[in-house]
Design an enzyme around this catalytic site. Structure first.
Site, PDB file in Angstrom:
ATOM      1  N   ARG A   1       0.975  12.005  -9.028  1.00  8.00           N
ATOM      2  CA  ARG A   1       1.524  10.698  -8.637  1.00  8.00           C
ATOM      3  C   ARG A   1       2.972  10.588  -9.091  1.00  8.00           C
ATOM      4  O   ARG A   1       3.751   9.843  -8.512  1.00  8.00           O
ATOM      5  CB  ARG A   1       0.720   9.565  -9.286  1.00  8.00           C
ATOM      6  CG  ARG A   1      -0.714   9.443  -8.812  1.00  8.00           C
ATOM      7  CD  ARG A   1      -1.323   8.162  -9.342  1.00  8.00           C
ATOM      8  NE  ARG A   1      -2.779   8.136  -9.230  1.00  8.00           N
ATOM      9  CZ  ARG A   1      -3.441   7.757  -8.153  1.00  8.00           C
ATOM     10  NH1 ARG A   1      -2.806   7.394  -7.066  1.00  8.00           N
ATOM     11  NH2 ARG A   1      -4.755   7.748  -8.140  1.00  8.00           N
TER      12      ARG A   1
ATOM     13  N   PHE B   1      -1.940  16.067   4.242  1.00  6.99           N
ATOM     14  CA  PHE B   1      -2.318  15.372   3.007  1.00  6.99           C
ATOM     15  C   PHE B   1      -1.136  15.428   2.055  1.00  6.99           C
ATOM     16  O   PHE B   1      -0.733  16.494   1.611  1.00  6.99           O
ATOM     17  CB  PHE B   1      -3.559  16.000   2.373  1.00  6.99           C
ATOM     18  CG  PHE B   1      -4.135  15.111   1.321  1.00  6.99           C
ATOM     19  CD1 PHE B   1      -4.985  14.067   1.653  1.00  6.99           C
ATOM     20  CD2 PHE B   1      -3.784  15.273  -0.019  1.00  6.99           C
ATOM     21  CE1 PHE B   1      -5.483  13.208   0.689  1.00  6.99           C
ATOM     22  CE2 PHE B   1      -4.281  14.416  -0.995  1.00  6.99           C
ATOM     23  CZ  PHE B   1      -5.126  13.387  -0.640  1.00  6.99           C
TER      24      PHE B   1
ATOM     25  N   ASP C   1      -3.896   5.377   6.315  1.00  9.86           N
ATOM     26  CA  ASP C   1      -4.382   6.651   6.850  1.00  9.86           C
ATOM     27  C   ASP C   1      -5.404   6.320   7.952  1.00  9.86           C
ATOM     28  O   ASP C   1      -5.021   6.057   9.089  1.00  9.86           O
ATOM     29  CB  ASP C   1      -4.977   7.434   5.672  1.00  9.86           C
ATOM     30  CG  ASP C   1      -5.416   8.832   6.029  1.00  9.86           C
ATOM     31  OD1 ASP C   1      -4.857   9.425   6.941  1.00  9.86           O
ATOM     32  OD2 ASP C   1      -6.341   9.356   5.372  1.00  9.86           O
TER      33      ASP C   1
ATOM     34  N   GLU D   1       0.854  -1.204   0.000  1.00  7.80           N
ATOM     35  CA  GLU D   1       0.000   0.000   0.000  1.00  7.80           C
ATOM     36  C   GLU D   1       0.882   1.243   0.000  1.00  7.80           C
ATOM     37  O   GLU D   1       2.027   1.210   0.460  1.00  7.80           O
ATOM     38  CB  GLU D   1      -0.863   0.000   1.270  1.00  7.80           C
ATOM     39  CG  GLU D   1      -2.339   0.045   1.135  1.00  7.80           C
ATOM     40  CD  GLU D   1      -3.011   1.011   0.189  1.00  7.80           C
ATOM     41  OE1 GLU D   1      -2.396   1.555  -0.744  1.00  7.80           O
ATOM     42  OE2 GLU D   1      -4.204   1.217   0.381  1.00  7.80           O
ATOM     43  N   ASP D   2       0.323   2.339  -0.492  1.00  9.77           N
ATOM     44  CA  ASP D   2       1.066   3.605  -0.428  1.00  9.77           C
ATOM     45  C   ASP D   2       1.013   4.202   0.971  1.00  9.77           C
ATOM     46  O   ASP D   2       2.012   4.675   1.495  1.00  9.77           O
ATOM     47  CB  ASP D   2       0.540   4.594  -1.483  1.00  9.77           C
ATOM     48  CG  ASP D   2      -0.975   4.836  -1.395  1.00  9.77           C
ATOM     49  OD1 ASP D   2      -1.662   4.167  -0.588  1.00  9.77           O
ATOM     50  OD2 ASP D   2      -1.480   5.706  -2.140  1.00  9.77           O
TER      51      ASP D   2
HETATM   52  P1  IMP Z   1      -7.418   4.771   4.466  1.00 10.91           P
HETATM   53  O1  IMP Z   1      -8.484   3.807   4.077  1.00 10.91           O
HETATM   54  O2  IMP Z   1      -8.003   6.000   5.135  1.00 10.91           O
HETATM   55  O3  IMP Z   1      -6.291   4.183   5.269  1.00 10.91           O
HETATM   56  O4  IMP Z   1      -6.827   5.371   3.149  1.00 10.91           O
HETATM   57  C1  IMP Z   1      -6.180   4.652   2.225  1.00 10.91           C
HETATM   58  C2  IMP Z   1      -6.108   5.352   0.889  1.00 10.91           C
HETATM   59  O5  IMP Z   1      -6.466   6.749   0.929  1.00 10.91           O
HETATM   60  C3  IMP Z   1      -4.681   5.330   0.436  1.00 10.91           C
HETATM   61  O6  IMP Z   1      -4.398   4.139  -0.247  1.00 10.91           O
HETATM   62  C4  IMP Z   1      -4.604   6.551  -0.442  1.00 10.91           C
HETATM   63  O7  IMP Z   1      -4.998   6.236  -1.749  1.00 10.91           O
HETATM   64  C5  IMP Z   1      -5.597   7.536   0.153  1.00 10.91           C
HETATM   65  N1  IMP Z   1      -4.922   8.522   1.012  1.00 10.91           N
HETATM   66  C6  IMP Z   1      -4.928   8.592   2.351  1.00 10.91           C
HETATM   67  N2  IMP Z   1      -4.183   9.607   2.810  1.00 10.91           N
HETATM   68  C7  IMP Z   1      -3.675  10.211   1.703  1.00 10.91           C
HETATM   69  C8  IMP Z   1      -2.792  11.343   1.505  1.00 10.91           C
HETATM   70  O8  IMP Z   1      -2.305  12.013   2.429  1.00 10.91           O
HETATM   71  N3  IMP Z   1      -2.502  11.633   0.218  1.00 10.91           N
HETATM   72  C9  IMP Z   1      -2.985  10.939  -0.844  1.00 10.91           C
HETATM   73  N4  IMP Z   1      -3.796   9.876  -0.698  1.00 10.91           N
HETATM   74  C10 IMP Z   1      -4.137   9.518   0.568  1.00 10.91           C
END
Ligand code: IMP
Length: 191
Positions: free
Chosen positions: A180, A167, A118, A114-115
């Site tokens: 990206r 962010f 969050d 995963e990137d």
């Molecule tokens: P989560 O489900 O809230 O953990 O979010 C996961 C997805 O939200 C990541 O795989 C990203 O694609 C996107 N995301 C969350 N935070 C960021 C950020 O700071 N920048 C860009 N994308 C984010």
């Protein structure tokens, strides 16, 4: 051999990103992660032929491309598409698979890449979903973790960097699908 050309610099006046993690720091950490992951699968007795590196589209693509070149095993790659945010910057908490794997993962050593973790909703959902498909092992490698935003407890087996609650964009991460391809990780500067 001629040195590879340096890509033209981004115009940081019109795209005011503050650099949080440099391209050089990312590259060093990715190499470390690859070496650790290689050693871990070897210690499990894997030849690497049963290792599947599974990228979450689209944010993990650049990280995964660099990471796999530091994993010295004859692994395979697959990708899974999820939708959770749309083009907004706040998690909806609802995760949906938009593109599934091309092959079963039963009996395979799966490394989910995963990137960013969050809120944790996406990875929590994916780990549960993939776990039902009976992999031999299931581990998570995330480039970034934003612990201030956690809503789900997620164990990250291999983590690149912990970051503050900003962010971020670049190195695969987008804002409304853009940036990206920024070679470093930055955040949008407040005017
Ligand atoms: P989560 O489900 O809230 O953990 O979010 C996961 C997805 O939200 C990541 O795989 C990203 O694609 C996107 N995301 C969350 N935070 C960021 C950020 O700071 N920048 C860009 N994308 C984010």
């Amino acid at each position: 051999m001629a040195a590879s050309p340096t890509p033209p610099a981004w115009n940081r006046e019109t795209e005011p990103f503050v650099e949080l993690i440099s391209a050089e720091a990312i590259s060093r950490r990715v190499a470390e992660l690859g070496a650790t992951i290689t050693a871990e699968y070897r210690a499990l007795g894997s030849t690497g032929e049963d290792v599947v590196v599974l990228g979450v589209l689209k944010g993990s693509v650049i990280f995964l491309s660099d990471l796999v070149r530091h994993i010295s095993l004859p692994l395979t790659m697959d990708f899974i598409g999820v939708a959770s945010y749309g083009d907004a910057t706040v998690s909806s908490g609802v995760v949906q698979i938009t593109q599934d794997l091309t092959k079963p993962i039963e009996g395979k050593h799966v490394l989910l890449v995963e990137d960013i973790v969050d809120t944790g909703h996406t990875v929590h959902y994916l780990l549960e979903n993939l776990g039902t498909r009976k992999p031999a092992s299931l581990k998570l490698c995330s480039l970034l973790h934003k612990p201030d935003r956690a809503e789900r407890e997620v164990h990250i087996d291999h983590l690149g960097f912990t970051i503050p609650n900003k962010f971020v964009v670049g190195y695969g991460l987008d804002v409304a699908q853009r940036y990206r391809n920024l070679p470093y990780i930055g955040y949008v500067a407040q005017p």
